[in-house]
Design a protein around this motif. Structure first.
Motif, PDB file in Angstrom:
ATOM      1  N   LEU A 171       0.912  -1.296  -0.037  1.00 44.19           N
ATOM      2  CA  LEU A 171       0.463  -0.254   0.023  1.00 44.19           C
ATOM      3  C   LEU A 171       0.948   1.076  -0.173  1.00 44.19           C
ATOM      4  O   LEU A 171       0.399   2.291  -0.790  1.00 44.19           O
ATOM      5  N   MET A 172       2.103   0.985   1.079  1.00 43.69           N
ATOM      6  CA  MET A 172       2.738   2.575   0.596  1.00 43.69           C
ATOM      7  C   MET A 172       3.134   2.968  -0.273  1.00 43.69           C
ATOM      8  O   MET A 172       3.505   3.656  -0.570  1.00 43.69           O
ATOM      9  N   PHE A 173       3.752   1.803  -1.283  1.00 46.38           N
ATOM     10  CA  PHE A 173       4.209   1.601  -2.676  1.00 46.38           C
ATOM     11  C   PHE A 173       3.828   2.817  -3.850  1.00 46.38           C
ATOM     12  O   PHE A 173       4.112   3.054  -4.601  1.00 46.38           O
ATOM     13  N   MET A 174       2.054   1.975  -4.102  1.00 45.16           N
ATOM     14  CA  MET A 174       1.153   2.572  -4.342  1.00 45.16           C
ATOM     15  C   MET A 174       0.758   3.821  -3.691  1.00 45.16           C
ATOM     16  O   MET A 174       0.677   4.620  -4.995  1.00 45.16           O
ATOM     17  N   VAL A 175       0.785   4.207  -2.814  1.00 44.54           N
ATOM     18  CA  VAL A 175       0.418   5.204  -2.251  1.00 44.54           C
ATOM     19  C   VAL A 175       1.888   6.717  -2.640  1.00 44.54           C
ATOM     20  O   VAL A 175       1.925   7.873  -3.509  1.00 44.54           O
ATOM     21  N   ALA A 176       3.012   5.818  -3.132  1.00 51.37           N
ATOM     22  CA  ALA A 176       4.889   6.398  -4.173  1.00 51.37           C
ATOM     23  C   ALA A 176       4.105   6.520  -4.966  1.00 51.37           C
ATOM     24  O   ALA A 176       4.585   8.129  -5.320  1.00 51.37           O
ATOM     25  N   LEU A 177       3.755   5.666  -5.868  1.00 46.64           N
ATOM     26  CA  LEU A 177       3.504   5.468  -7.074  1.00 46.64           C
ATOM     27  C   LEU A 177       2.290   7.324  -7.832  1.00 46.64           C
ATOM     28  O   LEU A 177       2.528   7.744  -8.902  1.00 46.64           O
ATOM     29  N   ILE A 178       1.186   6.704  -6.814  1.00 50.40           N
ATOM     30  CA  ILE A 178       0.304   8.116  -7.232  1.00 50.40           C
ATOM     31  C   ILE A 178       0.632   9.743  -7.271  1.00 50.40           C
ATOM     32  O   ILE A 178       0.629  10.066  -7.717  1.00 50.40           O
ATOM     33  N   ILE A 179       1.112   9.607  -6.084  1.00 47.98           N
ATOM     34  CA  ILE A 179       2.101  10.495  -5.391  1.00 47.98           C
ATOM     35  C   ILE A 179       2.927  11.072  -6.763  1.00 47.98           C
ATOM     36  O   ILE A 179       3.466  12.396  -7.066  1.00 47.98           O
ATOM     37  N   MET A 180       3.813  10.127  -7.247  1.00 48.46           N
ATOM     38  CA  MET A 180       4.816  10.573  -8.160  1.00 48.46           C
ATOM     39  C   MET A 180       4.092  10.553  -9.358  1.00 48.46           C
ATOM     40  O   MET A 180       4.590  11.477 -10.176  1.00 48.46           O
TER      41      MET A 180
ATOM     42  N   PHE B 244       1.647  12.456  -9.948  1.00 45.06           N
ATOM     43  CA  PHE B 244       0.573  13.586  -9.455  1.00 45.06           C
ATOM     44  C   PHE B 244       1.954  14.592  -9.900  1.00 45.06           C
ATOM     45  O   PHE B 244       1.745  15.313 -10.211  1.00 45.06           O
ATOM     46  N   LYS B 245       2.919  14.123  -8.946  1.00 44.96           N
ATOM     47  CA  LYS B 245       4.228  15.905  -9.395  1.00 44.96           C
ATOM     48  C   LYS B 245       4.447  15.608 -10.428  1.00 44.96           C
ATOM     49  O   LYS B 245       4.957  17.019 -10.956  1.00 44.96           O
ATOM     50  N   PHE B 246       5.130  14.346 -11.253  1.00 50.41           N
ATOM     51  CA  PHE B 246       5.454  14.337 -12.727  1.00 50.41           C
ATOM     52  C   PHE B 246       4.904  14.694 -13.757  1.00 50.41           C
ATOM     53  O   PHE B 246       5.739  15.020 -14.848  1.00 50.41           O
TER      54      PHE B 246
ATOM     55  N   MET C  61       1.305  19.284 -16.397  1.00 46.20           N
ATOM     56  CA  MET C  61      -0.322  19.972 -17.847  1.00 46.20           C
ATOM     57  C   MET C  61      -0.535  21.547 -16.796  1.00 46.20           C
ATOM     58  O   MET C  61      -0.417  22.209 -17.926  1.00 46.20           O
ATOM     59  N   PHE C  62      -0.346  21.180 -15.374  1.00 49.29           N
ATOM     60  CA  PHE C  62      -0.982  23.457 -15.786  1.00 49.29           C
ATOM     61  C   PHE C  62      -0.299  23.953 -15.498  1.00 49.29           C
ATOM     62  O   PHE C  62      -0.622  25.370 -15.204  1.00 49.29           O
ATOM     63  N   LYS C  63       1.373  23.935 -15.124  1.00 44.61           N
ATOM     64  CA  LYS C  63       2.125  25.208 -15.539  1.00 44.61           C
ATOM     65  C   LYS C  63       2.430  25.636 -16.917  1.00 44.61           C
ATOM     66  O   LYS C  63       1.940  25.060 -18.004  1.00 44.61           O
TER      67      LYS C  63
END
Length: 58
Positions: free
Chosen positions: A38-47, A49-51, A56-58
């Motif tokens: 679950l921690m790995f999946m959360v990290a993938l979602i954060i990455m 979102f971040k990358f 896309m919005f800048k």
């Protein structure tokens, strides 16, 4: 047993085999694997979102 089946069991998507022995140490091991997955999946979602999404919005 395949890796995808084991991951599905960790995430409660698929029921585990009732004929498998269930010891206290196995419960601990599967619980720790579930937390790390679950921690790995959360990290993938954060990455993602971040990358991908934020640039896309800048």
């Amino acid at each position: 047993m395949g890796i995808w089946r084991q991951m599905a069991e960790y995430l409660y998507i698929k029921k585990r085999d009732p004929n498998q022995p269930r010891t206290q140490w196995m419960k601990y091991m599967h619980g720790m694997n579930r937390i790390s997955l679950l921690m790995f999946m959360v990290a993938l979602i954060i990455m993602l979102f971040k990358f991908v999404i934020l640039p896309m919005f800048k």
